[in-house]
Design an enzyme around this catalytic site. Structure first.
Site, PDB file in Angstrom:
ATOM      1  N   ASP A   1       0.779  -1.239   0.000  1.00 16.91           N
ATOM      2  CA  ASP A   1       0.000   0.000   0.000  1.00 16.91           C
ATOM      3  C   ASP A   1       0.816   1.298   0.000  1.00 16.91           C
ATOM      4  O   ASP A   1       0.431   2.267   0.665  1.00 16.91           O
ATOM      5  CB  ASP A   1      -0.961   0.022   1.193  1.00 16.91           C
ATOM      6  CG  ASP A   1      -1.920  -1.154   1.183  1.00 16.91           C
ATOM      7  OD1 ASP A   1      -2.039  -1.817   0.151  1.00 16.91           O
ATOM      8  OD2 ASP A   1      -2.548  -1.405   2.226  1.00 16.91           O
TER       9      ASP A   1
ATOM     10  N   LYS B   1      -6.439  -5.339  -2.661  1.00 15.72           N
ATOM     11  CA  LYS B   1      -6.981  -5.997  -1.479  1.00 15.72           C
ATOM     12  C   LYS B   1      -8.089  -5.164  -0.858  1.00 15.72           C
ATOM     13  O   LYS B   1      -8.194  -3.949  -1.103  1.00 15.72           O
ATOM     14  CB  LYS B   1      -5.876  -6.286  -0.461  1.00 15.72           C
ATOM     15  CG  LYS B   1      -5.122  -5.093   0.087  1.00 15.72           C
ATOM     16  CD  LYS B   1      -3.903  -5.581   0.878  1.00 15.72           C
ATOM     17  CE  LYS B   1      -3.123  -4.449   1.524  1.00 15.72           C
ATOM     18  NZ  LYS B   1      -3.845  -3.805   2.629  1.00 15.72           N
TER      19      LYS B   1
ATOM     20  N   ALA C   1       3.107   0.520   4.106  1.00 19.54           N
ATOM     21  CA  ALA C   1       2.352   1.289   5.086  1.00 19.54           C
ATOM     22  C   ALA C   1       0.988   0.620   5.325  1.00 19.54           C
ATOM     23  O   ALA C   1       0.491  -0.084   4.462  1.00 19.54           O
ATOM     24  CB  ALA C   1       2.141   2.716   4.556  1.00 19.54           C
ATOM     25  N   THR C   2       0.442   0.834   6.502  1.00 23.59           N
ATOM     26  CA  THR C   2       1.100   1.428   7.641  1.00 23.59           C
ATOM     27  C   THR C   2       1.635   0.318   8.548  1.00 23.59           C
ATOM     28  O   THR C   2       1.086  -0.780   8.566  1.00 23.59           O
ATOM     29  CB  THR C   2       0.172   2.332   8.457  1.00 23.59           C
ATOM     30  OG1 THR C   2      -0.935   1.560   8.949  1.00 23.59           O
ATOM     31  CG2 THR C   2      -0.359   3.478   7.602  1.00 23.59           C
TER      32      THR C   2
ATOM     33  N   CYS D   1      -1.594  -2.493   7.968  1.00 21.81           N
ATOM     34  CA  CYS D   1      -1.441  -3.468   6.881  1.00 21.81           C
ATOM     35  C   CYS D   1      -0.079  -4.147   6.862  1.00 21.81           C
ATOM     36  O   CYS D   1       0.029  -5.301   6.440  1.00 21.81           O
ATOM     37  CB  CYS D   1      -1.736  -2.778   5.546  1.00 21.81           C
ATOM     38  SG  CYS D   1      -3.431  -2.153   5.452  1.00 21.81           S
TER      39      CYS D   1
END
Length: 217
Positions: free
Chosen positions: A38, A126, A154-155, A159
């Site tokens: 992410d 996701k 992140a973070t 995640c």
């Protein structure tokens, strides 16, 4: 600061964890993959509700990805994106309504433009915290012969931690280069690095992670 986040909660906590048998070295295999969780605009642009300043994380992750490509190791990028229908369906978005800004097709769910995301890489969308949950990532990695996962992104408290937990539960050794992960607040960042290192994988310096990859050439 040491790359291993020991001493964060005091000597008593360290002693308790040592007595309980936590914090042993993780398994480091010979077939790694880099999973970048992410690092999308929604998390790397501090002007956005879910974002924070992660320029150093983006730069360190880019260095690690470059080393992985030299080795021929798989690189996987994940993003979180929701359809309009999912915004009023998923319980996580009730608990964390700020995530409702991560709508499919919006700029927020695109990868940070400073990252070199290539067509030969794997990209996954996701709906939950873990890069492994309902994404087929474990099967993809096993099919590529991977035995060790380097988790970036992140973070840290959300995640990244969830991905590290699912990675080890899926049978992979886990390394988390601390310069390659970030959070919107320092306290949760450090606390979760402590917990990952104690229970799920090795929190290492990025130089250590790079040396591991280069040692496999």
């Amino acid at each position: 600061m040491s790359p291993h986040p020991t001493g964060l909660h005091g000597a008593g906590t360290d002693a308790t964890y040592a007595t309980a048998g936590f914090g042993a070295a993780a398994r480091r295999g010979t077939r790694p993959a880099v999973v970048v969780v992410d690092l999308t605009v929604g998390f790397t642009d501090p002007a956005l509700p879910t974002g924070s300043e992660l320029s150093e994380v983006v730069a360190a992750t880019s260095t690690l990805v470059e080393a992985a490509r030299t080795l021929g190791a798989p690189v996987v990028w994940t993003t979180i994106a929701y359809t309009p229908a999912e915004l009023d369906t998923l319980p996580w978005l009730v608990k964390a309504p700020g995530m409702r800004s991560l709508v499919e097709g919006s700029a927020a769910v695109g990868f940070d433009p400073r990252l070199d995301v290539r067509g030969t890489d794997h990209t996954l969308t996701k709906k939950g915290a873990s890069a492994f949950f309902d994404t087929g990532l474990a099967t993809l990695l096993r099919s590529s012969g991977v035995d060790t996962v380097l988790v970036c992104g992140a973070t840290t408290s959300g995640c990244v931690r969830a991905s590290a937990v699912d990675a080890v539960q899926s049978g992979f050794g886990v390394l988390v280069p601390r310069e390659c992960v970030g959070d919107r607040a320092a306290g949760p960042h450090e606390a979760n690095l402590f917990d990952i290192h104690a229970k799920y994988g090795d929190v290492v310096g990025v130089d250590d992670a790079l040396a591991h990859l280069k040692g496999l050439l």
